[in-house]
Write a protein that holds these residues in place. Structure first.
Motif, PDB file in Angstrom:
ATOM      1  N   GLU A 138       5.814  -7.992 -31.940  1.00 36.40           N
ATOM      2  CA  GLU A 138       5.383  -8.738 -30.751  1.00 36.40           C
ATOM      3  C   GLU A 138       6.278  -8.391 -29.557  1.00 36.40           C
ATOM      4  N   ASN A 182      18.935 -33.449 -36.643  1.00 43.42           N
ATOM      5  CA  ASN A 182      18.970 -32.855 -37.981  1.00 43.42           C
ATOM      6  C   ASN A 182      20.371 -32.913 -38.583  1.00 43.42           C
ATOM      7  N   LYS A 224      17.274 -30.030 -24.828  1.00 43.93           N
ATOM      8  CA  LYS A 224      17.521 -28.735 -25.467  1.00 43.93           C
ATOM      9  C   LYS A 224      18.117 -28.868 -26.866  1.00 43.93           C
ATOM     10  N   TYR A 248      18.371 -15.002 -20.563  1.00 41.61           N
ATOM     11  CA  TYR A 248      17.655 -16.190 -20.106  1.00 41.61           C
ATOM     12  C   TYR A 248      16.298 -16.290 -20.807  1.00 41.61           C
ATOM     13  N   ASP A 276       7.712 -23.842 -18.009  1.00 43.98           N
ATOM     14  CA  ASP A 276       8.201 -22.620 -17.376  1.00 43.98           C
ATOM     15  C   ASP A 276       7.059 -21.735 -16.908  1.00 43.98           C
ATOM     16  N   GLN A 287      10.432 -23.212 -35.886  1.00 43.38           N
ATOM     17  CA  GLN A 287      10.507 -24.033 -34.667  1.00 43.38           C
ATOM     18  C   GLN A 287      11.868 -24.690 -34.504  1.00 43.38           C
ATOM     19  N   GLY A 288      12.814 -24.285 -35.303  1.00 39.30           N
ATOM     20  CA  GLY A 288      14.167 -24.834 -35.160  1.00 39.30           C
ATOM     21  C   GLY A 288      14.459 -25.946 -36.140  1.00 39.30           C
ATOM     22  N   VAL A 289      13.441 -26.657 -36.544  1.00 39.94           N
ATOM     23  CA  VAL A 289      13.593 -27.666 -37.602  1.00 39.94           C
ATOM     24  C   VAL A 289      12.475 -27.438 -38.608  1.00 39.94           C
ATOM     25  N   PRO A 326       4.779 -26.410 -25.963  1.00 41.67           N
ATOM     26  CA  PRO A 326       6.195 -26.115 -25.689  1.00 41.67           C
ATOM     27  C   PRO A 326       6.306 -24.887 -24.782  1.00 41.67           C
ATOM     28  N   GLY A 327       7.178 -24.958 -23.813  1.00 42.47           N
ATOM     29  CA  GLY A 327       7.394 -23.810 -22.935  1.00 42.47           C
ATOM     30  C   GLY A 327       6.390 -23.696 -21.810  1.00 42.47           C
ATOM     31  N   PHE A 375      16.918 -17.625 -24.129  1.00 41.71           N
ATOM     32  CA  PHE A 375      17.239 -19.059 -24.028  1.00 41.71           C
ATOM     33  C   PHE A 375      15.964 -19.903 -23.913  1.00 41.71           C
ATOM     34  N   THR A 376      15.051 -19.500 -23.023  1.00 37.59           N
ATOM     35  CA  THR A 376      13.823 -20.294 -22.851  1.00 37.59           C
ATOM     36  C   THR A 376      12.950 -20.211 -24.104  1.00 37.59           C
ATOM     37  N   GLY A 428       8.373 -16.348 -10.219  1.00 30.95           N
ATOM     38  CA  GLY A 428       7.373 -15.615 -10.985  1.00 30.95           C
ATOM     39  C   GLY A 428       7.977 -14.596 -11.934  1.00 30.95           C
ATOM     40  N   GLY A 429       9.140 -14.877 -12.493  1.00 31.33           N
ATOM     41  CA  GLY A 429       9.767 -13.970 -13.463  1.00 31.33           C
ATOM     42  C   GLY A 429      10.496 -12.795 -12.820  1.00 31.33           C
ATOM     43  N   GLN A 474       8.140 -33.078 -37.203  1.00 27.40           N
ATOM     44  CA  GLN A 474       9.169 -32.467 -38.047  1.00 27.40           C
ATOM     45  C   GLN A 474       9.891 -33.506 -38.916  1.00 27.40           C
ATOM     46  N   GLN A 504       4.691 -20.381  -8.583  1.00 24.90           N
ATOM     47  CA  GLN A 504       5.514 -19.653  -7.600  1.00 24.90           C
ATOM     48  C   GLN A 504       4.744 -18.443  -7.076  1.00 24.90           C
ATOM     49  N   LYS A 505       4.047 -17.767  -7.984  1.00 28.25           N
ATOM     50  CA  LYS A 505       3.274 -16.585  -7.557  1.00 28.25           C
ATOM     51  C   LYS A 505       2.158 -16.989  -6.595  1.00 28.25           C
ATOM     52  N   PHE A 539      14.782 -22.645 -26.632  1.00 30.81           N
ATOM     53  CA  PHE A 539      14.886 -24.079 -26.351  1.00 30.81           C
ATOM     54  C   PHE A 539      13.680 -24.683 -25.636  1.00 30.81           C
ATOM     55  N   GLU A 540      12.951 -23.892 -24.858  1.00 31.36           N
ATOM     56  CA  GLU A 540      11.785 -24.454 -24.166  1.00 31.36           C
ATOM     57  C   GLU A 540      10.545 -24.310 -25.050  1.00 31.36           C
ATOM     58  N   LYS A 541      10.361 -23.074 -25.550  1.00 34.15           N
ATOM     59  CA  LYS A 541       9.167 -22.835 -26.356  1.00 34.15           C
ATOM     60  C   LYS A 541       9.390 -23.162 -27.828  1.00 34.15           C
ATOM     61  N   THR A 542      10.619 -23.420 -28.205  1.00 34.41           N
ATOM     62  CA  THR A 542      11.033 -23.660 -29.599  1.00 34.41           C
ATOM     63  C   THR A 542      10.502 -22.595 -30.556  1.00 34.41           C
ATOM     64  N   GLN A 543      10.395 -21.351 -30.062  1.00 31.60           N
ATOM     65  CA  GLN A 543      10.044 -20.228 -30.945  1.00 31.60           C
ATOM     66  C   GLN A 543      11.353 -19.570 -31.376  1.00 31.60           C
ATOM     67  N   SER A 552       6.507 -20.642 -13.047  1.00 29.73           N
ATOM     68  CA  SER A 552       6.465 -19.220 -12.696  1.00 29.73           C
ATOM     69  C   SER A 552       5.137 -18.839 -12.038  1.00 29.73           C
TER      70      SER A 552
END
Lengths: 325, 431
Positions: free
Chosen positions: A78, B89, B82, A276, B397, A63-65, B393-394, A279-280, A268-269, B112, B404-405, A283-287, B401
């Motif tokens: 996946e 850390n 972000k 991009y 978005d 998760q980044g940390v 998380p996430g 990036f999401t 809608g993607g 964390q 929008q649909k 930073f957004e999903k932290t995966q 999305s």
């Protein structure tokens, strides 16, 4: 300084500086190595090491940390089944069209027109001004250009729709960035505008080194503009075309800023692209592990394309010079 | 072969280059732990009520802490959102930082181990007594990073909630009274549509659209439903009555013209500007717009809570968090204490914010009084239902999305609910 080209032999064709060879027993590359060292170290530190670290992270769930957990190839498995990822790659191919193919073709025609027609009839200064105008989008930060374009393309009161209405083409008004059926094409249009100046400038520089006698000879032989373009211009600036295509294809595969500012991958993607998406995911999903897998795949694809492009370019240049490798 | 001299030079160049590279990669600021500097980051716009209040708090802090300097750095919301895990850390962490609240943000960082447990300070300084239950929810996080219980990891100085902003001049022009019920609201929107005006300002590319839909769902929901969705105290079924009503009504509103189909690609700023320019008579959004509308609207305007709903979107505001690696934690606690003082809270209230510990008698601005009165109404009926993107998380978005649909009609409400359910389940599972 005498320059000769050695053909064949054990080491294949190579250019050697005969004069230097006669004077000094040290090979030139020995003295060049020192100059290359800082660059090589920087390349190692800011490209190779991060790439290897990123590849390492792509085999983990993280998760980044905190501590990453080893996941083996799970992220890549996946990725193979991720429809969103493949859709983003399909969009990338459209971007290659918009940022490499179309600007190269248009750039060729425009460069030839500016060089042959505008330069000769209106003076080289006019051609230079026009060239600078086409190049301007390359100088503008993409964030600024993107915001301005989002105003122009706004569905209500955007300049484009207002213009269409003013000239009686109101039926053509669109929600340029909000309609999933046309948003990708709109972003492509903006990217053609952004990208066009680069090939134009490179091609115009290339045209200046073409020997005018070739054109004169062709003209004397009765060749028209198109034949001269096809048989003289194109072969002469082939190295520039290779460079432009390769450079622009790589730029298209990693396009990010324009998508971020104009559509954020939506609606809608519909305009999502791998960078991009990565990036999401980061930073957004932290995966971070999964995001690293996306970046690794993207890097490998760009690397392969770059190597293939360079190989083709070298082969074509060798064939032109009659060098055998 | 390199000569001996060349080898020496190459080695020297390598050492110099490596040193330079390492220096550039290393930390640029090791920070100070001398108790003389408070390193503070926040991302509120300079004209906002919060920034005005906190600037006053900085002055107050420097007055009460002679010889201590506040090193303030203005950041952007996205920037902190972000990069927070990486910054926290590292050695570059500030002593005090504003951060977004919720499971996927502050909860994630607390889980964390990147944030300081403030529980002891909270009790000692009495901050818990100043915050109402609804506001307090986003301050506490359990071991899994889920808000609502556990240790204190952040302190909000203000609250926020959503409301209907409306253009009184346009309502008067078309002889529409202020809606008191949901039916009156839809009747008002019908009148605007008949007049060729799209009544609702909307932003499909950002948070606004999903908040309309969530509000519609909330009008059929209760606290247990919110707790299931936001705090995982039960299973969230996106095909239940509330979510189905929300998605279907939202899609219906697009069809009826209450929401423009052309709002798919627009951003929150576009929607706000559309309201401020008098083009859209109604905007449903948060109290964060209040100060700006008060400053820039050239027409008479008012607000009311979403009619026919006990719950609306809202929570305590962004949090003051103290990074685990902060070097001057005592100074950070002192600063938080000042921002919770009556003086600063009253200033925040009079500048168009929603204070959490102000003296009601000290709020003199009539519009600000109304804003705070509505918040108190919500608070008393336990009506703060947080935000739809918080659970995973996430998820923000995904909601952008998918909504929008729904606006473009490329997905029907049922498909929308399927997609959101799947992303929610996966996001919650992966947390």
């Amino acid at each position: 300084m005498t320059v000769t080209v050695e053909r064949g032999g054990r080491g294949g064709g190579r250019i050697v500086e005969a004069h230097h060879r006669a004077k000094s027993p040290r090979r030139p590359r020995d003295s060049y190595a020192l100059f290359l060292l800082p660059g090589a170290l920087a390349f190692l530190a800011i490209v190779i090491v991060p790439f290897l670290m990123n590849t390492g992270v792509s085999f983990t769930e993280w998760q980044g940390v905190g501590s990453p957990k080893w996941a083996g190839l799970a992220n890549y498995r996946e990725l193979m089944d991720d429809a969103e990822f493949w859709a983003s790659f399909r969009h990338s191919l459209f971007m290659v069209l918009a940022m490499a193919a179309v600007p190269t073709l248009l750039g060729l025609v425009l460069a030839a027109a500016l060089f042959d027609f505008v330069g000769k009839h209106f003076g080289s200064r006019t051609a230079a001004v026009l060239r600078a105008c086409f190049y301007l989008p390359q100088v503008l930060p993409i964030a600024v250009a993107g915001i301005v374009w989002s105003w122009i393309l706004a569905p209500d009161n955007g300049s484009l729709n207002e213009l269409l209405k003013a000239i009686g083409l109101g039926s053509l008004q669109q929600d340029w960035l909000g309609d999933p059926d046309i948003a990708l094409y709109t972003v492509m249009g903006v990217m053609v505008w952004v990208q066009l100046g680069f090939p134009l400038v490179i091609f115009m520089a290339g045209l200046q080194r073409v020997d005018p006698q070739l054109y004169e000879a062709a003209e004397l032989d009765g060749a028209g503009w198109w034949r001269r373009f096809w048989h003289v211009t194109l072969p002469q600036i082939r190295p520039e075309i290779y460079v432009v295509l390769l450079w622009c294809t790589i730029a298209a595969l990693k396009v990010f800023g324009a998508v971020y500012v104009l559509t954020k991958g939506g609606p809608g993607g519909a305009t999502n692209v791998p960078s991009y998406f990565s990036f999401t995911t980061f930073f957004e999903k932290t995966q971070v592990g999964y995001g690293a897998a996306i970046s690794t795949v993207l890097t490998v694809i760009i690397l392969v394309l770059a190597l293939v492009g360079l190989k083709l370019q070298t082969r074509a240049e060798d064939a032109e010079q009659g060098v055998v490798r | 072969m390199l000569t001996a001299r060349s080898r020496v030079m190459a080695a020297a160049a390598a050492v110099v280059s490596t040193t330079l590279l390492l220096a550039s990669c290393g930390d640029s600021d090791s920070g100070s732990s001398d108790g003389k500097t408070l390193k503070l980051w926040h991302y509120e716009g300079p004209d906002s009520a919060m920034a005005v209040a906190w600037n006053a708090a900085i002055k107050e802090f420097e007055k009460t802490h002679p010889g201590v300097k506040v090193k303030f750095e203005e950041k952007g919301f996205e920037q902190i959102q972000k990069t927070a895990p990486m910054v926290l850390n590292s050695n570059d962490a500030p002593d005090l930082m504003e951060y977004n609240k919720g499971n996927a943000t502050a909860g994630h960082l607390s889980q964390q181990g990147l944030l300081t447990d403030l529980s002891a300070e909270v009790t000692e300084r009495g901050w818990d007594k100043k915050l109402s239950a609804g506001v307090r929810t986003t301050s506490q996080y359990d071991a899994k990073g889920v808000m609502g219980s556990g240790k204190w990891y952040g302190i909000p100085n203000y609250a926020e909630y959503t409301m209907v902003f409306y253009n009184k001049d346009l309502f008067a022009k078309y002889k529409i009274a202020e809606p008191k019920t949901f039916d009156e609201l839809t009747a008002a929107m019908d009148t605007f549509v008949d007049e060729g005006i799209t009544p609702l300002a909307n932003a499909g590319a950002e948070y606004m659209a999903q908040q309309y839909l969530y509000q519609l769902a909330l009008s059929k929901a209760d606290r247990a439903w919110v707790d299931s969705y936001e705090l995982y105290k039960g299973k969230s079924d996106f095909h239940d009555a509330a979510w189905t009503y929300g998605a279907e009504t939202f899609a219906d509103w697009v069809k009826k013209g209450y929401i423009s189909k052309k709002s798919t690609g627009t951003k929150a700023e576009d929607a706000g500007v559309s309201f401020m320019q008098g083009k859209s008579p109604i905007l449903f959004s948060g109290s964060w717009w209040y100060g700006r509308f008060a400053a820039e609207n050239k027409f008479d305007w008012g607000t009311f809570l979403w009619p026919g709903s006990n719950m609306t979107l809202g929570s305590g505001g962004n949090l003051w968090v103290v990074p685990k690696g902060a070097k001057n934690k005592e100074l950070a606690y002192d600063f938080i204490d000042i921002t919770m003082s009556k003086k600063i809270q009253n200033l925040l209230g009079n500048k168009g914010g929603v204070p959490v510990a102000a003296d009601p008698a000290a709020i003199t601005d009539p519009q600000a009084k109304g804003l705070i009165a509505d918040f108190n109404t919500l608070s008393e009926r336990d009506g703060l239902a947080f935000y739809p993107d918080w659970p995973a998380p996430g998820f923000y978005d995904v909601l952008v999305s998918e909504t929008q649909k729904l606006i473009t009609g490329s997905a029907k409400p049922d498909a929308y609910l399927d997609a959101v359910q799947s992303a929610y389940d996966k996001g919650v599972r992966d947390q």
